[in-house]
Design a protein around this motif. Sequence first.
Motif, PDB file in Angstrom:
ATOM      1  N   ARG A 157       0.838  -1.196   0.000  1.00 25.77           N
ATOM      2  CA  ARG A 157       0.000   0.000   0.000  1.00 25.77           C
ATOM      3  C   ARG A 157       0.876   1.250   0.000  1.00 25.77           C
ATOM      4  O   ARG A 157       2.081   1.200   0.279  1.00 25.77           O
TER       5      ARG A 157
ATOM      6  N   CYS B  70       2.647   4.469   1.295  1.00 23.66           N
ATOM      7  CA  CYS B  70       3.142   4.772   2.639  1.00 23.66           C
ATOM      8  C   CYS B  70       2.649   6.119   3.150  1.00 23.66           C
ATOM      9  O   CYS B  70       2.916   6.479   4.300  1.00 23.66           O
ATOM     10  N   ASN B  71       1.932   6.885   2.323  1.00 22.46           N
ATOM     11  CA  ASN B  71       1.335   8.143   2.782  1.00 22.46           C
ATOM     12  C   ASN B  71      -0.077   7.951   3.318  1.00 22.46           C
ATOM     13  O   ASN B  71      -0.719   8.916   3.728  1.00 22.46           O
ATOM     14  N   GLN B  72      -0.569   6.726   3.304  1.00 22.47           N
ATOM     15  CA  GLN B  72      -1.912   6.461   3.794  1.00 22.47           C
ATOM     16  C   GLN B  72      -1.945   6.493   5.317  1.00 22.47           C
ATOM     17  O   GLN B  72      -0.931   6.278   5.988  1.00 22.47           O
ATOM     18  N   ILE B  73      -3.113   6.743   5.853  1.00 23.80           N
ATOM     19  CA  ILE B  73      -3.273   6.801   7.303  1.00 23.80           C
ATOM     20  C   ILE B  73      -2.939   5.438   7.906  1.00 23.80           C
ATOM     21  O   ILE B  73      -3.408   4.401   7.438  1.00 23.80           O
ATOM     22  N   GLY B  74      -2.116   5.449   8.934  1.00 20.99           N
ATOM     23  CA  GLY B  74      -1.735   4.214   9.611  1.00 20.99           C
ATOM     24  C   GLY B  74      -0.457   3.593   9.102  1.00 20.99           C
ATOM     25  O   GLY B  74       0.040   2.634   9.697  1.00 20.99           O
ATOM     26  N   ALA B  75       0.094   4.110   8.001  1.00 24.62           N
ATOM     27  CA  ALA B  75       1.347   3.559   7.475  1.00 24.62           C
ATOM     28  C   ALA B  75       2.499   3.907   8.411  1.00 24.62           C
ATOM     29  O   ALA B  75       2.569   5.008   8.962  1.00 24.62           O
ATOM     30  N   SER B  76       3.410   2.970   8.586  1.00 25.94           N
ATOM     31  CA  SER B  76       4.514   3.144   9.527  1.00 25.94           C
ATOM     32  C   SER B  76       5.753   3.699   8.828  1.00 25.94           C
ATOM     33  O   SER B  76       5.837   3.745   7.596  1.00 25.94           O
TER      34      SER B  76
ATOM     35  N   ARG C 275       1.366   7.312  -2.736  1.00 26.70           N
ATOM     36  CA  ARG C 275      -0.063   7.637  -2.651  1.00 26.70           C
ATOM     37  C   ARG C 275      -0.948   6.459  -3.063  1.00 26.70           C
ATOM     38  O   ARG C 275      -1.985   6.214  -2.448  1.00 26.70           O
TER      39      ARG C 275
END
Length: 212
Positions: A100, A102-108, A146
């Motif tokens: 997924r 890495c700018n998505q919510i919850g990405a570490s 994204r």
Amino acid sequence: MKEIFDDVTAQMEAIRLPLYAVSATAAQAADSPLYLFLHWHGFQRSTPLQLRGISIPARPVLSSLLKVEGPWYSDLLRDELVLDLAWRLGAWDVTRIRARGCNQIGASQREALQCRQAFGEGDEDHTVTLDDAPQARHDAMQLASRRGYWRWMFHPVKGGLWSQLTQDDETLDGDGARTGPCPVAPLPTEGRGRPTVYRMGRIARLILPSRL
């Protein structure tokens, strides 16, 4: 697809180092190019400068980069290209991961680092990929952050470290390569984060257990 194989073997002849691995990465977009990275096993000094009494450590040889343009009318077209290359280079398996953005919510932070590494980026002080047009690759990485991205990885036998191991694979030629079209068909993805492993090669002879 043989043209890509020819380009890779030309790089082998030019660099004259064994390959440790080959990876490929593409952002999840129909027109996003596929980036092929050739990871060499070797080290070189970062500068020819000689300083008395000072030892300048060697660094890994920069990865070579091949860019394959789309458009890709199906996600599986990239799979076909990578599988064909891996087959010709004698790889035993290919691992594919759909990640997924890495700018998505919850990405570490770990996911952000993996995305950078997938697109051949090191830290700010150390370049890890030989690329005369890094901005295009950086733009593809931003798109992947994204939308997500695909990554493939395999270890070649032809021209690689793995050619030194004893081979029981009956599909390999004497130099560790394979000829003919790849018989392994692409598989649809099973979801993000879950790896798909394609097995290659064949052992037809009977292997008996050793005596104790």
